[in-house]
Each structure stands twice: as structure tokens, then as C-alpha cells.
Design an enzyme around this catalytic site. Sequence first.
Site, PDB file in Angstrom:
ATOM      1  N   ASP A 169      11.514  11.175  25.637  1.00  0.00           N
ATOM      2  CA  ASP A 169      10.952  12.341  26.320  1.00  0.00           C
ATOM      3  C   ASP A 169      10.089  13.238  25.455  1.00  0.00           C
ATOM      4  OD1 ASP A 169      12.423  11.461  28.500  1.00  0.00           O
ATOM      5  OD2 ASP A 169      14.122  12.795  28.085  1.00  0.00           O
ATOM      6  N   GLU A 207      32.569  49.814  18.703  1.00  0.00           N
ATOM      7  CA  GLU A 207      33.296  51.061  18.473  1.00  0.00           C
ATOM      8  C   GLU A 207      32.400  52.119  17.831  1.00  0.00           C
ATOM      9  OE1 GLU A 207      36.333  47.711  17.620  1.00  0.00           O
ATOM     10  OE2 GLU A 207      34.163  48.000  17.630  1.00  0.00           O
ATOM     11  N   LEU A 264      25.432   9.468  24.630  1.00  0.00           N
ATOM     12  CA  LEU A 264      25.937  10.516  23.750  1.00  0.00           C
ATOM     13  C   LEU A 264      26.800  11.513  24.527  1.00  0.00           C
ATOM     14  CD1 LEU A 264      26.109  11.803  21.000  1.00  0.00           C
ATOM     15  CD2 LEU A 264      23.899  12.917  21.417  1.00  0.00           C
ATOM     16  N   ALA A 265      26.366  11.920  25.721  1.00  0.00           N
ATOM     17  CA  ALA A 265      27.176  12.834  26.534  1.00  0.00           C
ATOM     18  C   ALA A 265      28.531  12.200  26.837  1.00  0.00           C
ATOM     19  CB  ALA A 265      26.442  13.183  27.822  1.00  0.00           C
ATOM     20  N   GLY A 276      21.508  11.984  26.645  1.00  0.00           N
ATOM     21  CA  GLY A 276      21.590  10.909  27.612  1.00  0.00           C
ATOM     22  C   GLY A 276      23.019  10.504  27.891  1.00  0.00           C
ATOM     23  N   SER A 327      21.132   8.336  13.737  1.00  0.00           N
ATOM     24  CA  SER A 327      21.949   7.521  12.824  1.00  0.00           C
ATOM     25  C   SER A 327      21.121   6.693  11.861  1.00  0.00           C
ATOM     26  CB  SER A 327      22.869   6.588  13.629  1.00  0.00           C
ATOM     27  OG  SER A 327      23.740   7.312  14.445  1.00  0.00           O
ATOM     28  N   THR A 377      16.803  10.293  23.226  1.00  0.00           N
ATOM     29  CA  THR A 377      16.189  11.301  24.093  1.00  0.00           C
ATOM     30  C   THR A 377      14.869  11.773  23.510  1.00  0.00           C
ATOM     31  OG1 THR A 377      18.313  12.057  24.982  1.00  0.00           O
ATOM     32  CG2 THR A 377      16.478  13.620  25.066  1.00  0.00           C
TER      33      THR A 377
END
Length: 381
Positions: free
Chosen positions: A204, A56, A310-311, A307, A237, A200
Site C-alpha cells: 500500500d 492539581e 500480523l493482526a 494485514g 524481519s 502492508t
Amino acid sequence: MNWSELDNQMMSRAIQLARKGFYTTRPNPSVGCVIVKDNQIVGEGYHQKAGEPHAEVHALRMAGEFARGATAYVTLEPCSHYGRTPPCALALINIGVKRVVVAVEDPNPQVGGRGIQMLRDAGIQVDVGLHRDEAYALNLGFMKRMESGLPWVTVKLAASLDGKTALSNGVSKWITGPEARRDVQRLRLRACALVTGIDTVLADDPSLNVRYSELGCLSSQLSEAQILQPLRVILDSRCRMPITAALLAIESPMLLVSTVPYSPAFMAQLPAHVTCLQLPAIDGRISLPALLSYLGKSCNQVLIEAGATLAGAFIGAGLADELVLYQAMKILGAQGRNLLELPDYQMMADIPTLKLVDERKVGADTRFTLRLTSNPSLANK
């Protein structure tokens, strides 16, 4: 209410302006504003960065004295409180606008209808609800966080035609093409936080940052200095993070989350951009609801790049709002690694409900965007 053709055109323009702030406003919402007098645009603007003038204000500055007696079209209810900037509702009142058209109310408890009421108390006509759904969709993360205290959670996935993420030996570079990988960089840029797991990292050794050189056409719209790196969140963890990990050397915000304390020796070696958080455990793993409650204090959108375990945990627990799946025109075979690890559902009524909201080609690959509806029977599990 019967909206005029001009009303519809001007709010569409305000929404178009709001989209310009998609990558730079977090944790604030993306907002656009158009000021119209005698059927002509006299001012317009959008919120560009948290702490800087709101949409605004930009529009009023452009309009100047032409704003007096004009109509302001705003995608989100004007703020009514003093934060890092003064209230936009007060700015509209002081300049003397005659009418304000608001697409959607602001669920922020500091606003929550007070901006609209402030305008009406000043004798300004306020009309609400024009293109409400489209304006709400501009800021799904902000809206969810203001309404529930939790961020909008997107799970990013990449798979072959047969639903595999890697060969049986773990090789996965590259399932998708360069265009899809550039598209992921834009997903990261919109996220306040990027979450992955320690497995991961160990497998990787990723960087997990936004790479300006891979933003494609966005790099012509944003300078490198405008890039806001997401908070990189590593779920670790049992404190297995190696001090030699590549992502520790990249100076952008990072959060290590564990269920037990890191050793003093490890803590002493951490660079200044890394902080640690200890959260309770559920079955030996970090409590994902506790994690999202913590991130919801400051994060609108959280991107999960992890991975299958977890996903799948986010999806299986009903904590994910959206899936973005990049599907490659490849077949990796029966022994390839699966896309997700999910519960062994025994009833069709228990499986996650998905709704396709977008499908498009990204180079040689296809990107699917799907919304998830949490199943009430799983909500407390």
C-alpha cells in the site's frame, strides 16, 4: 464509604476534565482535578502535556487562597516524587487543603500509595475509590504499563459484512466511508506507537501518520502544533524496506524492527527520524513479546494497523487487549481476503474470549469495540 451527592458530582466533573487531555498528555496519564470550598467550585484543571504542570497545579492556581481548607477531587493519586515537575501531594499540603478525594491509586512504582500516605501524614483526610472504575478506564494504557511493563494493545480492523478486508485481487479502497477513516485518525492520535508489517508497506505504500486535516471536530479543539505523531513501527524481519517508501519521507518518529542487521548502505541513506532495532526471531518472525517489552518502556498504547497475518498473530498469541472493528455495509464475496489469520482452533475453550464494550454508528459504518481475555491455555505458546 457513603459518598455524598456533591462528592459524586465533583468527581464526575474531574473525570470530564481529565478527558480533555486524552490526545496531548502521553506518555503521562490524563488527570483532572476540582477544588471545592463551601460547596462551590473554586478551582479546576487538567494535565495538558507531559513536562507541564499537573492537574492539581492548574486547579490550585485557579483557586488561589480559596484552596485553604477546601476539598480537592483528583482522578488519580497525586504524585509524591520530583520528576519534570514537583510533587503534587506537596503542593496540596503547602496550600492547606483539608480533604483530598482520590478516584484511583497510581500504580507507578514512583508513587504507589506514597502520595496518599504523604497527604495523610500531613493531617489531611484522604478518601479513595470514588468512581474508581471510570477513572481507571481513563488511562488503560498507562495503568497496564505501570502494572506489567507492557502497553495496552489495540488491533484496528475494517471488514465487510461477510468478514472480508479486500477483493480477491487485493483492491480494498474504500471498504469503509470517510467518517470511519476520520475516526481512525483519532485512534492514531491517542496511540503512542502504531505498528504494521512490511507486507502492508510493500502493498500500500502508506504514510501511517496522523493527518490533521482529517481529524474532524477535533481540529477545532487542538491546534496542529499540539498534534503528537505516534511512533511508526514497521516489522521488517528480513530487511525488505525500500528506501523509496513514502513513510520514510515523512519527518515523524519511525522505528524499523528486523531480526537481522540492515546493510550499511541502507543505513547510510536513512533520514535522521528513523532508527533501527534488531530483535530475536521466533519461527523466522520478530518476537512479538520482545517487541511489546521494548515498546513498554515508553509507550502506553499501541495501535496495530496491519494485514491478516500480523493482526492475527497478536490476537492468536494472546497479546491484544482490544479490537476496534469498523464494519461496512458491503459484501465482498467468498473469494475476498479474510479479516484475520488465526490458529486452527480444535477446542471451543481455546478460542479468544471477546466482550463487547461499545457499539456505535460512524457514518454509514458500525464501530465495535471489544475487549479480549487471554486464554490461560495459550499464554505460554
